[in-house]
Design a protein around this motif. Structure first.
Motif, PDB file in Angstrom:
ATOM      1  N   ARG A 148      22.234  45.745  54.447  1.00 56.22           N
ATOM      2  CA  ARG A 148      22.491  45.556  53.236  1.00 56.22           C
ATOM      3  C   ARG A 148      23.826  44.977  52.762  1.00 56.22           C
ATOM      4  O   ARG A 148      24.730  44.670  53.634  1.00 56.22           O
ATOM      5  N   LEU A 149      23.581  44.226  51.704  1.00 49.65           N
ATOM      6  CA  LEU A 149      24.856  43.457  50.996  1.00 49.65           C
ATOM      7  C   LEU A 149      25.344  44.005  49.659  1.00 49.65           C
ATOM      8  O   LEU A 149      24.601  44.466  48.873  1.00 49.65           O
ATOM      9  N   TYR A 150      26.478  44.088  49.757  1.00 52.92           N
ATOM     10  CA  TYR A 150      27.320  44.828  48.702  1.00 52.92           C
ATOM     11  C   TYR A 150      28.147  43.584  47.819  1.00 52.92           C
ATOM     12  O   TYR A 150      29.127  42.814  48.365  1.00 52.92           O
ATOM     13  N   THR A 151      28.113  43.819  46.646  1.00 55.93           N
ATOM     14  CA  THR A 151      28.994  43.180  45.533  1.00 55.93           C
ATOM     15  C   THR A 151      29.706  44.207  44.742  1.00 55.93           C
ATOM     16  O   THR A 151      29.086  45.169  44.183  1.00 55.93           O
ATOM     17  N   VAL A 152      31.131  44.122  44.579  1.00 55.95           N
ATOM     18  CA  VAL A 152      31.846  44.836  43.700  1.00 55.95           C
ATOM     19  C   VAL A 152      32.103  44.185  42.381  1.00 55.95           C
ATOM     20  O   VAL A 152      32.336  42.988  42.372  1.00 55.95           O
ATOM     21  N   LYS A 184      27.111  46.912  43.458  1.00 58.63           N
ATOM     22  CA  LYS A 184      25.831  46.682  43.442  1.00 58.63           C
ATOM     23  C   LYS A 184      25.377  46.283  44.836  1.00 58.63           C
ATOM     24  O   LYS A 184      25.954  45.804  45.795  1.00 58.63           O
ATOM     25  N   VAL A 185      24.022  46.972  45.401  1.00 63.33           N
ATOM     26  CA  VAL A 185      23.760  46.834  46.516  1.00 63.33           C
ATOM     27  C   VAL A 185      22.095  45.999  46.587  1.00 63.33           C
ATOM     28  O   VAL A 185      21.488  46.275  45.963  1.00 63.33           O
ATOM     29  N   ILE A 244      31.805  39.701  46.979  1.00 65.43           N
ATOM     30  CA  ILE A 244      30.357  39.113  46.719  1.00 65.43           C
ATOM     31  C   ILE A 244      29.611  39.393  48.107  1.00 65.43           C
ATOM     32  O   ILE A 244      29.951  38.541  49.226  1.00 65.43           O
ATOM     33  N   ASP A 245      28.432  39.891  48.198  1.00 64.32           N
ATOM     34  CA  ASP A 245      27.693  40.070  49.330  1.00 64.32           C
ATOM     35  C   ASP A 245      28.378  40.361  50.712  1.00 64.32           C
ATOM     36  O   ASP A 245      28.283  39.887  51.859  1.00 64.32           O
ATOM     37  N   GLN A 286      31.347  41.489  35.719  1.00 61.28           N
ATOM     38  CA  GLN A 286      31.436  40.349  36.502  1.00 61.28           C
ATOM     39  C   GLN A 286      31.878  40.455  37.916  1.00 61.28           C
ATOM     40  O   GLN A 286      32.594  41.591  38.422  1.00 61.28           O
ATOM     41  N   PRO A 287      31.314  39.742  39.059  1.00 64.02           N
ATOM     42  CA  PRO A 287      31.873  40.114  40.460  1.00 64.02           C
ATOM     43  C   PRO A 287      33.177  39.762  40.680  1.00 64.02           C
ATOM     44  O   PRO A 287      33.917  39.002  40.064  1.00 64.02           O
ATOM     45  N   LEU A 288      33.960  40.780  41.385  1.00 63.18           N
ATOM     46  CA  LEU A 288      35.240  40.767  41.842  1.00 63.18           C
ATOM     47  C   LEU A 288      35.485  39.591  42.932  1.00 63.18           C
ATOM     48  O   LEU A 288      34.637  39.631  43.876  1.00 63.18           O
ATOM     49  N   PRO A 289      36.396  38.673  42.715  1.00 61.11           N
ATOM     50  CA  PRO A 289      36.302  37.698  43.750  1.00 61.11           C
ATOM     51  C   PRO A 289      36.629  38.059  45.056  1.00 61.11           C
ATOM     52  O   PRO A 289      37.511  38.934  45.257  1.00 61.11           O
TER      53      PRO A 289
END
Length: 225
Positions: free
Chosen positions: A174-178, A221-222, A196-197, A190-193
């Motif tokens: 799985r890939l996670y984005t904060v 988000k996953v 991402i993934d 907005q994605p936290l710099p």
């Protein structure tokens, strides 16, 4: 096989001989194998579906017949096909165990021994373990949809430098984005710099949170690759 019929009235005799024909009393046979299901979960021994489930099996062996048909049954649906797969509609029978059986039939009516398997079929929009996540969401998150203790959850932790970090356990594959927002409005996320993934490995993941904002909201988000 030939059949010969003779008529005799005591004075005259007449005989009739049939054409050659085959007597088939041998049933089709499945080689050692198992049923396969789709969509089958990659997390646990169950299927997650909106209603349709496809079942596949190996071709049976039968001599001299070659044009076999197959009958797939479960408690709520039946399909008879000439191919080695069939799709059943289980819309009204989700979130329960099903026993599936397939038999092969030849043109003479001989039946094979069944191939059978039991499978739990989950409603993609349901929440059988009542943990607040649908079965479809748990499949995406890589968590067990039948175990309320296994769910995507995050916590705040203090780093050695004294800053806060968002921590959770990442599932393999799985890939996670904060993401962050100051208002909780949908368009404000907005994605936290640098977050991402992030790939899950089955080990804990942690993302250091910015310390320059007086307040902020964060979410994870996953997705599947």
């Amino acid at each position: 096989t030939l059949l010969r019929v003779t008529a005799d009235n005591g004075y005259f005799q007449s005989a009739f001989t049939s054409a050659w024909f085959t007597v088939d009393n041998a049933p089709p046979v499945f080689l050692p194998s198992a049923l396969a299901f789709a969509p089958l979960s990659t997390v646990g021994p169950y299927a997650v579906t909106d209603g349709d489930l496809t079942v596949t099996w190996p071709a049976a062996v039968d001599l001299p017949a070659s044009n076999l048909t197959y009958r797939l049954t479960c408690a709520t649906a039946t399909a008879t096909v000439s191919s080695v797969s069939a799709t059943l509609s289980l819309t009204n029978a989700l979130d329960r165990d099903h026993t599936f059986r397939v038999i092969a039939l030849d043109p003479a009516g001989n039946r094979s021994q069944p191939l059978a398997a039991m499978l739990l079929v989950l409603d993609a929009a349901g929440d059988i373990d009542a943990d607040g996540m649908t079965a479809a969401a748990e499949e995406t998150a890589g968590t067990d949809a039948t175990d309320a203790a296994d769910r995507l959850a995050a916590s705040l932790a203090r780093t050695p430098q004294g800053t806060l970090a968002l921590a959770w356990t990442g599932a393999v594959g799985r890939l996670y984005t904060v993401e962050t927002s100051s208002t909780l409005q949908p368009a404000a996320w907005q994605p936290l710099p640098g977050s991402i993934d992030l790939p899950g490995t089955g080990a804990p993941l942690a993302v250091e949170l910015p310390a320059d904002a007086p307040s902020a909201f964060f979410r994870i988000k996953v997705r599947l690759p």
